[in-house]
Design an enzyme around this catalytic site. Sequence first.
Site, PDB file in Angstrom:
ATOM      1  N   HIS A  57      30.536  44.027  36.707  1.00 23.69           N
ATOM      2  CA  HIS A  57      30.959  43.814  38.102  1.00 23.69           C
ATOM      3  C   HIS A  57      30.188  42.638  38.688  1.00 23.69           C
ATOM      4  O   HIS A  57      28.981  42.707  38.911  1.00 23.69           O
ATOM      5  CB  HIS A  57      30.688  45.076  38.931  1.00 23.69           C
ATOM      6  N   HIS A  59      30.722  38.720  41.240  1.00 23.81           N
ATOM      7  CA  HIS A  59      31.525  37.869  42.117  1.00 23.81           C
ATOM      8  C   HIS A  59      31.132  36.420  41.854  1.00 23.81           C
ATOM      9  O   HIS A  59      30.247  35.868  42.525  1.00 23.81           O
ATOM     10  CB  HIS A  59      31.309  38.238  43.586  1.00 23.81           C
ATOM     11  N   GLN A 152      39.604  40.833  49.163  1.00 24.32           N
ATOM     12  CA  GLN A 152      38.337  41.083  49.863  1.00 24.32           C
ATOM     13  C   GLN A 152      38.542  41.622  51.277  1.00 24.32           C
ATOM     14  O   GLN A 152      37.778  42.482  51.738  1.00 24.32           O
ATOM     15  CB  GLN A 152      37.541  39.779  49.926  1.00 24.32           C
ATOM     16  N   HIS A 210      36.817  48.233  44.140  1.00 20.67           N
ATOM     17  CA  HIS A 210      35.682  48.517  45.013  1.00 20.67           C
ATOM     18  C   HIS A 210      36.037  49.811  45.746  1.00 20.67           C
ATOM     19  O   HIS A 210      37.001  49.848  46.519  1.00 20.67           O
ATOM     20  CB  HIS A 210      35.504  47.408  46.042  1.00 20.67           C
ATOM     21  N   GLU A 213      32.346  51.925  49.044  1.00 18.30           N
ATOM     22  CA  GLU A 213      31.067  51.238  49.201  1.00 18.30           C
ATOM     23  C   GLU A 213      30.606  51.449  50.634  1.00 18.30           C
ATOM     24  O   GLU A 213      30.669  50.565  51.482  1.00 18.30           O
ATOM     25  CB  GLU A 213      31.192  49.747  48.869  1.00 18.30           C
ATOM     26  N   ASP A 309      26.692  42.261  40.365  1.00 24.87           N
ATOM     27  CA  ASP A 309      27.419  42.155  41.634  1.00 24.87           C
ATOM     28  C   ASP A 309      27.257  40.783  42.276  1.00 24.87           C
ATOM     29  O   ASP A 309      28.231  40.051  42.427  1.00 24.87           O
ATOM     30  CB  ASP A 309      26.991  43.255  42.599  1.00 24.87           C
TER      31      ASP A 309
END
Length: 427
Positions: A57, A59, A152, A210, A213, A309
Site C-alpha cells: 500500500h 501513494h 481520493q 481504503h 481509516e 503508505d
Amino acid sequence: MLDLILRNCTLPDGRTAIDIGIQNGRIAAVQPALQAAAADTIDAAGMLATPPFVDAHFHMDSALSYGLPRVNKSGTLLEGITLWGELKPLLMQEALVERAMAYCDWAVAKGLLAIRSHVDVCDPRLLAVDALLHVREKVRPYLDLQLVAFPQDGVLRSPGALDNLRRALDKGVDVVGGIPHFERTMADGAESVRILCELAAEYGLRVDMHCDESDDPLSRHIETLAYHTHRLGMAGRVAGSHLTSMHSMDNYYVSKLLPLIREAGVAAIANPLINITLQGRHDTYPKRRGMTRVPELLDAGVAVAFGHDCVLDPWYPMGSADMLEVAHMGMHVAQMTGQDGIRACFDAVTATPARILGLEGYGIDVDCKADLVVLQARDPVEAIRLRATRLLVLRGGRVIARAPAATASLALAGRPSEVNWMMQRSN
C-alpha cells in the site's frame, strides 16, 4: 553451467549453509553444497537471503512532494487531504515522473522490488495516472509496480470520479480502489463499495479499498466489502486497507466481523507508520494507537500485510522506502514482540503482500524468479531489529544494488576494534 551461485545463505525458514543456483533469471537449485559450475559465485557468508520486499500500500503520485505547496502544519489526515487538493492543480507530469522514478531508485536500493501504488483519479486530466503508467513501463525491468485507481475525494462525492475511474482502468490501471468512509454519508459509503466491487468483477480485476481509516467505531465498511466479495465470488482478489476503526470497535462486534472477513477471503493491509501517526488525533489521554487489530486478524486466519503508505508527502514528513522500518513499527504497535510475532511482521512485508498482489514466481524455490535480497542479518528477527543493510539486491539473478556492511570503528583500550550490532552466536 549456471549463471550464478549464491553460496552459504541462511534462509528465512531457518535453513543454513544453503546454496542458490541461478540460470536464465530463475532459481535452478536450492540445496547445501551445490556441486555445479557457474559463471560467477558470490559468498553470502551466512547472511540472510530473502525474496524481495513488497509494499502492499503506497501513494507514489504524492511521494517526495513534501512542502508543496506548503507543509502540513497540523500533521493530520484531513489537512493532508486538503493540501493534496491544493497541490493537484499544480502538478506537472514531468515533475511527477521524476519524483516517482527517484522513489523507485530508493526502493531498489532497499530491496523493495514490488509496490502497489494508489493513484488519484479525481483529477479529470488523469495526469497522475498517465505519469505512473509511464513510470510502470520504465521500471518494469527491475521493479513490479501495480497501480490502483483511487478516487481520493470519493467516487460518489467527487463529480465525474466514477467516469474517471473507468477511464483509468481502460488505460491499463491494474486494481479498483475506493474510499467509502470519505463519502458524504454511511449509506453512500456502502453504495460505493457495491458499485466498485461490481465494476472490478466486470473488468476481472482485483480490489484494494481504503476502508474505515477512522477512529469512529461505527465506520464498518469492511463488513460491506466482505459481503460483496463473497456475493461476487471474488475471494482472494480483495483487500481492505487501513481498517483503523477496528481499533476502536467493541470486542463483541469484532468477534462477528473477523470470521466474515476470513470467510469472504478478504485480505487486510495495515500501514503502521501512518496509522500510528494520523489516528487518535482527537484523543487527549489515553490516546489510541489507531492501527487495526493485526494479531487478532492473523489468529482468525486473515492474510495481513503492511504498507509504507506515504513517504515525504502531504501526510508524512518521513520515510526512505525501507519496509523493515515498516515491519519494525508494526511489531511495536501491535505488541508482537514474541519470536513468532516478529517473524509474522517480516512475512507482512515479504511473502504475504506478494500473495495479495498475485506476484508470479515469488519465493526461494526451484523455478521461482531469481529476485533476491541479501541482508546483513542472520534471521528475520535480527533483520527487523537492525533494519538490516541490504548487502545485495538481485533482479533476475543480476545484482542491481549493493551496499557495504554497516560497521563502526572503535578506539577503546581493551575492546574490539569494530562493531556491527549483530548478536554474537555461540558455537
